[in-house]
Design an enzyme around this catalytic site. Structure first.
Site, PDB file in Angstrom:
ATOM      1  N   ALA A 140      -0.587   3.880  10.259  1.00  0.00           N
ATOM      2  CA  ALA A 140      -0.385   2.509   9.815  1.00  0.00           C
ATOM      3  C   ALA A 140      -0.603   1.519  10.946  1.00  0.00           C
ATOM      4  O   ALA A 140      -1.217   0.462  10.749  1.00  0.00           O
ATOM      5  CB  ALA A 140       1.026   2.352   9.243  1.00  0.00           C
ATOM      6  N   VAL A 164       2.339  16.436  10.028  1.00  0.00           N
ATOM      7  CA  VAL A 164       3.410  15.453  10.098  1.00  0.00           C
ATOM      8  C   VAL A 164       4.134  15.283   8.761  1.00  0.00           C
ATOM      9  O   VAL A 164       5.365  15.374   8.687  1.00  0.00           O
ATOM     10  CB  VAL A 164       2.849  14.087  10.561  1.00  0.00           C
ATOM     11  CG1 VAL A 164       3.940  13.022  10.535  1.00  0.00           C
ATOM     12  CG2 VAL A 164       2.256  14.210  11.953  1.00  0.00           C
ATOM     13  N   HIS A 176      21.471   2.550  32.588  1.00  0.00           N
ATOM     14  CA  HIS A 176      22.218   3.803  32.464  1.00  0.00           C
ATOM     15  C   HIS A 176      23.502   3.531  31.682  1.00  0.00           C
ATOM     16  O   HIS A 176      24.172   2.528  31.929  1.00  0.00           O
ATOM     17  CB  HIS A 176      22.578   4.338  33.852  1.00  0.00           C
ATOM     18  CG  HIS A 176      23.488   5.530  33.816  1.00  0.00           C
ATOM     19  ND1 HIS A 176      23.025   6.796  33.527  1.00  0.00           N
ATOM     20  CD2 HIS A 176      24.838   5.645  34.002  1.00  0.00           C
ATOM     21  CE1 HIS A 176      24.040   7.640  33.556  1.00  0.00           C
ATOM     22  NE2 HIS A 176      25.162   6.957  33.838  1.00  0.00           N
ATOM     23  N   VAL A 220      -4.109  29.515   1.954  1.00  0.00           N
ATOM     24  CA  VAL A 220      -3.675  29.435   0.570  1.00  0.00           C
ATOM     25  C   VAL A 220      -4.893  29.397  -0.346  1.00  0.00           C
ATOM     26  O   VAL A 220      -5.793  28.585  -0.169  1.00  0.00           O
ATOM     27  CB  VAL A 220      -2.790  28.194   0.339  1.00  0.00           C
ATOM     28  CG1 VAL A 220      -2.495  28.001  -1.142  1.00  0.00           C
ATOM     29  CG2 VAL A 220      -1.496  28.310   1.131  1.00  0.00           C
ATOM     30  N   GLY A 248       0.789  -1.215   0.000  1.00  0.00           N
ATOM     31  CA  GLY A 248       0.000   0.000   0.000  1.00  0.00           C
ATOM     32  C   GLY A 248       0.828   1.275   0.000  1.00  0.00           C
ATOM     33  O   GLY A 248       2.028   1.277  -0.307  1.00  0.00           O
TER      34      GLY A 248
END
Length: 463
Positions: free
Chosen positions: A318, A181, A442, A235, A40
């Site tokens: 997705a 995004v 860490h 726009v 897709g």
């Protein structure tokens, strides 16, 4: 002609995941796809290729700005745009062929061509009719145009995200219409490659719907990286010639009209369901006012026909489609699946990355929920400072009384991976203290998440 238990229309993340899950559950399954490759929009012209270009351009940024600081010296790398596009195409091929392999492995039939649904129980592809007890529409989405504007998209000068992934050269200037995004990710790619990028956004801030504090910090960081922003601009026209384009817009604050001359215009004003050609009107399938397929638990108003992913309501993500693909397969197989829509993460793959899950501070205020905030800056994270990635912060939101985690918002290194710690915590109803009392290795970026959880209580250690 073949008889199937399930035919799924579309091989994007929702469709291919749903098809594989159906087959795993013992259902004879086929997936209809008109592209030459499976996967897709996401795998072919969306998520995967854009991440390849983001990765490549980020490596260039590191070489140009940080290598010398680490004692890595030498000639600056040059951009071979054709090779970068070839790398992107190779990434696409690896992923799409991977889906084809999974179909063969799970005995999912790929019916090649574009589908329509003459009636319940039948799917027409070309001149052939295939029958199935259950039909799942997972047809995905396509780019939306600018509402009320004159725009002629040619995918060369005026492009959608599809055209932006295969420009024949790196433009000197690019105008991105839409501060969401897709526009910010692809705008970042070209800005790193030397393009002067201007983002024109209708709203007063980028990424509408994001936690406001994160959105403001995000815009400031992108501006430092060279992106220019024109906010509150409507726009009205995008006029293209063979070599350039002109963008006309009005500022909402004073109704003044302005124009921008640019080599390329990227129209990234969202997406809309792609259902053209399926024959939904003739079938009598109910639609929402926004052009989505109306459904209840993925069932349309026509028995035996279901819909998932971008074709229905909800975030066009997705992974949301994947969850729905598994859910609808399990439901058809007689199980009782559940998708927790309160724990669907969102990620923007710029640098720094931005990620979120759960509710924003603005949503909690509007709902009248008493909450507390735990924040921690990546400036206090040793790993982030060592890697020149200390921009940003973690923001954890918890219920003021119960301490239950209500949301998390991260802008910083590897935010798209860090957010899943909170996703798991929220899925199990964890409190901020649960996360704070969990040992974190860490030095890792993940310590910033723990520090934010500590800040919901007696206070972070390294703040």
């Amino acid at each position: 002609m073949a008889n199937y238990d399930v035919i799924i229309i579309g091989s994007g993340p929702g469709g291919y995941v749903g098809a594989i899950r159906c087959a795993q559950l013992g259902l004879k399954t086929a997936c209809v796809e008109g592209r030459d490759t499976l996967g897709g929009t996401c795998l072919n012209v969306g998520c995967i290729p854009s991440k390849a270009l983001l990765h490549a351009s980020h490596q260039l940024h590191e070489a140009e700005h940080n290598f010398a600081k680490m004692g890595l010296t030498g000639a600056a790398p040059k951009v071979d745009w054709k090779q970068m596009l070839a790398y992107k195409d190779d990434v696409i091929a690896q992923n799409t062929k991977g889906i084809e392999f999974l179909f063969k492995k799970n005995k999912v039939d790929w019916i090649k061509g574009w589908a329509s649904i003459p009636k319940a129980g039948e799917v027409k592809v070309g001149d052939e009719i295939h029958t199935a007890k259950h039909i799942v529409i997972a047809s995905g989405s396509e780019p939306a145009t600018i509402p009320g504007a004159e725009v002629a998209i040619d995918e060369k000068v005026v492009v959608t995200s599809t055209g932006a992934l295969e420009l024949n050269k790196i433009p000197k200037t690019m105008t991105v219409v839409g501060g969401g995004v897709i526009g910010l990710e692809l705008g970042s790619v070209y800005a790193r490659l030397g393009t002067e990028v201007t983002v024109v956004e209708f709203m007063d801030g980028i990424t509408p719907g994001m936690d406001l504090e994160v959105a403001k910090q995000f815009q400031r960081i992108l501006a430092k990286q060279g992106l220019k922003f024109i906010m509150g601009a409507a726009v009205s026209k995008v006029a293209a010639t063979k070599t350039k384009a002109k963008v006309t817009y009005k500022l909402r604050k004073d109704d003044s009209e302005h124009t921008l001359d640019t080599e390329v215009v990227l129209v990234s004003t969202g997406r809309k369901p792609f259902t053209e050609g399926l024959g939904l009107d003739a079938l009598g399938i109910e639609m929402t006012p926004r052009g989505q397929i109306a459904q209840s638990s993925y069932r349309t108003n026509i028995p035996g026909i279901y819909a998932i992913g971008d074709a229905i309501e909800g975030p066009m993500l997705a992974h949301k489609a994947e969850d729905e693909g598994m859910a609808v397969a399990e439901m058809i197989a007689g199980q009782k699946p559940h998708v927790n829509y309160g724990v669907i993460p969102g990620v923007i793959y710029t640098h720094p990355e931005v990620a979120n899950v759960g509710q924003t501070e603005e949503q909690l205020k509007e709902a009248g929920v008493a909450y507390k905030i735990g924040k921690f800056s990546f400036m206090g994270n040793g790993r982030a400072k060592a890697n020149f990635a200390a921009d940003g912060f973690v923001k954890l939101l918890a219920d003021a009384k119960t301490d239950r985690i209500l949301g998390a918002h991260v802008i910083g290194p590897m935010a798209g991976d860090l957010i899943h710690e909170v996703c798991v915590a929220m899925e199990f109803g964890a409190a901020a203290e649960d996360l704070a009392r969990t040992c974190h290795a860490h030095p890792t970026y993940s310590e910033a998440m723990r520090e934010a959880a500590l800040a919901c209580g007696d206070g972070a250690i390294h703040a």
